[in-house]
Design a protein around this motif. Structure first.
Motif, PDB file in Angstrom:
ATOM      1  N   LEU A 142       0.830  -1.201   0.000  1.00  0.00           N
ATOM      2  CA  LEU A 142       0.000   0.000   0.000  1.00  0.00           C
ATOM      3  C   LEU A 142       0.870   1.257   0.000  1.00  0.00           C
ATOM      4  O   LEU A 142       0.519   2.270  -0.612  1.00  0.00           O
ATOM      5  CB  LEU A 142      -0.914  -0.009   1.226  1.00  0.00           C
ATOM      6  N   ALA A 143       1.990   1.193   0.703  1.00  0.00           N
ATOM      7  CA  ALA A 143       2.912   2.341   0.746  1.00  0.00           C
ATOM      8  C   ALA A 143       4.344   1.845   0.688  1.00  0.00           C
ATOM      9  O   ALA A 143       4.654   0.763   1.188  1.00  0.00           O
ATOM     10  CB  ALA A 143       2.691   3.146   2.019  1.00  0.00           C
ATOM     11  N   LEU A 144       5.199   2.648   0.062  1.00  0.00           N
ATOM     12  CA  LEU A 144       6.617   2.320  -0.038  1.00  0.00           C
ATOM     13  C   LEU A 144       7.416   3.579   0.267  1.00  0.00           C
ATOM     14  O   LEU A 144       7.093   4.665  -0.229  1.00  0.00           O
ATOM     15  CB  LEU A 144       6.919   1.820  -1.457  1.00  0.00           C
ATOM     16  N   TYR A 145       8.438   3.422   1.118  1.00  0.00           N
ATOM     17  CA  TYR A 145       9.240   4.577   1.544  1.00  0.00           C
ATOM     18  C   TYR A 145      10.705   4.342   1.209  1.00  0.00           C
ATOM     19  O   TYR A 145      11.240   3.263   1.502  1.00  0.00           O
ATOM     20  CB  TYR A 145       9.082   4.793   3.060  1.00  0.00           C
ATOM     21  N   ALA A 146      11.340   5.342   0.603  1.00  0.00           N
ATOM     22  CA  ALA A 146      12.768   5.254   0.272  1.00  0.00           C
ATOM     23  C   ALA A 146      13.489   6.457   0.860  1.00  0.00           C
ATOM     24  O   ALA A 146      13.026   7.595   0.717  1.00  0.00           O
ATOM     25  CB  ALA A 146      12.948   5.212  -1.240  1.00  0.00           C
ATOM     26  N   PHE A 147      14.612   6.197   1.511  1.00  0.00           N
ATOM     27  CA  PHE A 147      15.398   7.272   2.128  1.00  0.00           C
ATOM     28  C   PHE A 147      16.797   7.313   1.539  1.00  0.00           C
ATOM     29  O   PHE A 147      17.489   6.296   1.499  1.00  0.00           O
ATOM     30  CB  PHE A 147      15.522   7.033   3.639  1.00  0.00           C
ATOM     31  N   SER A 148      17.198   8.487   1.074  1.00  0.00           N
ATOM     32  CA  SER A 148      18.575   8.697   0.620  1.00  0.00           C
ATOM     33  C   SER A 148      18.829  10.182   0.433  1.00  0.00           C
ATOM     34  O   SER A 148      17.925  10.934   0.053  1.00  0.00           O
ATOM     35  CB  SER A 148      18.827   7.973  -0.708  1.00  0.00           C
ATOM     36  N   CYS A 149      20.082  10.596   0.707  1.00  0.00           N
ATOM     37  CA  CYS A 149      20.472  11.993   0.430  1.00  0.00           C
ATOM     38  C   CYS A 149      20.544  12.208  -1.077  1.00  0.00           C
ATOM     39  O   CYS A 149      20.471  13.335  -1.557  1.00  0.00           O
ATOM     40  CB  CYS A 149      21.843  12.293   1.033  1.00  0.00           C
ATOM     41  N   ASP A 150      20.697  11.108  -1.828  1.00  0.00           N
ATOM     42  CA  ASP A 150      20.823  11.172  -3.283  1.00  0.00           C
ATOM     43  C   ASP A 150      19.453  10.950  -3.917  1.00  0.00           C
ATOM     44  O   ASP A 150      18.906   9.846  -3.854  1.00  0.00           O
ATOM     45  CB  ASP A 150      21.819  10.098  -3.736  1.00  0.00           C
ATOM     46  N   SER A 151      18.901  11.998  -4.508  1.00  0.00           N
ATOM     47  CA  SER A 151      17.553  11.891  -5.090  1.00  0.00           C
ATOM     48  C   SER A 151      17.504  10.865  -6.227  1.00  0.00           C
ATOM     49  O   SER A 151      16.456  10.305  -6.522  1.00  0.00           O
ATOM     50  CB  SER A 151      17.074  13.253  -5.595  1.00  0.00           C
ATOM     51  N   LYS A 152      18.649  10.593  -6.851  1.00  0.00           N
ATOM     52  CA  LYS A 152      18.691   9.586  -7.931  1.00  0.00           C
ATOM     53  C   LYS A 152      18.337   8.206  -7.380  1.00  0.00           C
ATOM     54  O   LYS A 152      17.668   7.410  -8.048  1.00  0.00           O
ATOM     55  CB  LYS A 152      20.090   9.543  -8.566  1.00  0.00           C
ATOM     56  N   ILE A 153      18.786   7.928  -6.157  1.00  0.00           N
ATOM     57  CA  ILE A 153      18.505   6.621  -5.543  1.00  0.00           C
ATOM     58  C   ILE A 153      17.020   6.512  -5.189  1.00  0.00           C
ATOM     59  O   ILE A 153      16.385   5.492  -5.441  1.00  0.00           O
ATOM     60  CB  ILE A 153      19.404   6.401  -4.308  1.00  0.00           C
ATOM     61  N   VAL A 154      16.467   7.590  -4.645  1.00  0.00           N
ATOM     62  CA  VAL A 154      15.029   7.602  -4.331  1.00  0.00           C
ATOM     63  C   VAL A 154      14.222   7.381  -5.613  1.00  0.00           C
ATOM     64  O   VAL A 154      13.288   6.576  -5.647  1.00  0.00           O
ATOM     65  CB  VAL A 154      14.630   8.931  -3.653  1.00  0.00           C
ATOM     66  N   ASN A 155      14.607   8.072  -6.682  1.00  0.00           N
ATOM     67  CA  ASN A 155      13.900   7.921  -7.962  1.00  0.00           C
ATOM     68  C   ASN A 155      14.062   6.523  -8.548  1.00  0.00           C
ATOM     69  O   ASN A 155      13.150   6.004  -9.195  1.00  0.00           O
ATOM     70  CB  ASN A 155      14.393   8.968  -8.971  1.00  0.00           C
ATOM     71  N   GLN A 156      15.210   5.911  -8.304  1.00  0.00           N
ATOM     72  CA  GLN A 156      15.443   4.550  -8.788  1.00  0.00           C
ATOM     73  C   GLN A 156      14.456   3.580  -8.130  1.00  0.00           C
ATOM     74  O   GLN A 156      13.867   2.726  -8.798  1.00  0.00           O
ATOM     75  CB  GLN A 156      16.888   4.141  -8.471  1.00  0.00           C
ATOM     76  N   VAL A 157      14.259   3.735  -6.820  1.00  0.00           N
ATOM     77  CA  VAL A 157      13.297   2.885  -6.101  1.00  0.00           C
ATOM     78  C   VAL A 157      11.892   3.131  -6.649  1.00  0.00           C
ATOM     79  O   VAL A 157      11.129   2.200  -6.888  1.00  0.00           O
ATOM     80  CB  VAL A 157      13.332   3.154  -4.582  1.00  0.00           C
ATOM     81  N   LEU A 158      11.567   4.395  -6.875  1.00  0.00           N
ATOM     82  CA  LEU A 158      10.253   4.763  -7.409  1.00  0.00           C
ATOM     83  C   LEU A 158      10.012   4.125  -8.771  1.00  0.00           C
ATOM     84  O   LEU A 158       8.947   3.554  -9.032  1.00  0.00           O
ATOM     85  CB  LEU A 158      10.159   6.288  -7.514  1.00  0.00           C
ATOM     86  N   GLU A 159      11.010   4.193  -9.648  1.00  0.00           N
ATOM     87  CA  GLU A 159      10.846   3.711 -11.028  1.00  0.00           C
ATOM     88  C   GLU A 159      10.842   2.196 -11.140  1.00  0.00           C
ATOM     89  O   GLU A 159      10.213   1.635 -12.031  1.00  0.00           O
ATOM     90  CB  GLU A 159      11.962   4.294 -11.909  1.00  0.00           C
ATOM     91  N   ARG A 160      11.558   1.521 -10.231  1.00  0.00           N
ATOM     92  CA  ARG A 160      11.740   0.070 -10.387  1.00  0.00           C
ATOM     93  C   ARG A 160      10.811  -0.767  -9.506  1.00  0.00           C
ATOM     94  O   ARG A 160      10.928  -1.994  -9.446  1.00  0.00           O
ATOM     95  CB  ARG A 160      13.206  -0.297 -10.098  1.00  0.00           C
ATOM     96  N   THR A 161       9.881  -0.115  -8.812  1.00  0.00           N
ATOM     97  CA  THR A 161       8.942  -0.840  -7.961  1.00  0.00           C
ATOM     98  C   THR A 161       7.510  -0.395  -8.270  1.00  0.00           C
ATOM     99  O   THR A 161       7.304   0.565  -9.004  1.00  0.00           O
ATOM    100  CB  THR A 161       9.214  -0.566  -6.472  1.00  0.00           C
TER     101      THR A 161
END
Length: 249
Positions: A142-161
């Protein structure tokens, strides 16, 4: 850096222990490397003490488990991994302390169901790819949370899940925005609501066609008996349409 880990611990701790963990969008488990687990532990301890004091059982801001049945179910989950923080229980009060379980295995009981209580299991993964594979191997949350100082990593989690909702560098807060649709996907739900999205979800978008009762001769090719002449008419019609279309490249 340390400051960022502290901010991660506070936002994760708040999201997990809000209403004693009894929300459907609480982070159900935390994926991180072994090094990050070691860094997070003191930060999580600090956040729990800041929120609920040295003894959360005495805090007016920490709730109780809704029923005896749920209390017993949650108490049984404390055997997963090792209790790194918390772990105290009081059956008479239906109290379960804010608890962090370290080194939890995917096969452990705490990972087999939605926890819906103040228990946060940490599952150690080697890297980002392994974390993404772990998420994608399970029903969509229902919800997914990603934490990183690097926005590229957060976006990677968003795009690949895939998940009902997503929040980068925070927990729960995406639900506070009426401008964002809130809902699940697959096992986690169907439809979405908040603001205009609620109206659309609970409205039936009905396709309507109103035709004229005249010019019935134009309908004759669709009626039996089907003849070569009728087939010829249909073929000619489609040929004309095809020649009259354009393709956008």
């Amino acid at each position: 850096d340390t400051c960022d880990v502290t901010n991660v611990a506070r936002r994760v701790a708040w999201g997990r222990f809000f209403n004693a963990g009894q929300t459907c969008i609480a982070p159900d488990y935390l994926l991180c490397t072994i090094e990050m687990q070691e860094k997070l532990m003191p930060a999580l301890r600090e956040a729990i003490t800041e929120f609920f004091g040295p003894n959360p059982q005495e805090s007016p801001d920490f709730g109780r488990i809704v029923s005896d049945k749920q209390f017993r179910r949650l108490r049984a989950l404390l055997g997963s991994g090792r209790v790194a923080l918390g772990g105290q229980t009081d059956e008479a009060e239906r109290y379960i302390a804010p608890t962090v379980l370290a080194d939890v295995q995917p096969s452990d009981p705490a990972m087999q169901e939605e926890i819906f209580g103040p228990i946060l299991p940490i599952v150690v993964i080697a890297n980002m790819d392994e974390a993404i594979d772990f998420i994608n191997a399970r029903p969509r949350p229902l919800a997914l949370y990603a934490f990183s100082c690097d926005s590229k990593i957060v976006n990677q989690v968003l795009e690949r899940t895939s998940s009902g909702g997503f929040c980068g560098n925070d927990t729960l807060m995406h639900v506070a925005l009426t401008s964002l649709p809130f809902g699940g996907i697959g096992n986690s739900g169907l439809g979405k609501y908040h603001g205009k999205f609620s109206f659309d979800t609970f409205s039936h978008h009905r396709g309507c066609l109103h035709r004229n009762m005249g010019l019935e001769a134009l309908n004759s090719p669709r009626y039996p008996p089907y003849t070569q002449q009728k087939l010829g008419l249909l073929t000619t019609t489609f040929e004309v349409k095809r020649r009259g279309t354009c393709t956008l490249l």
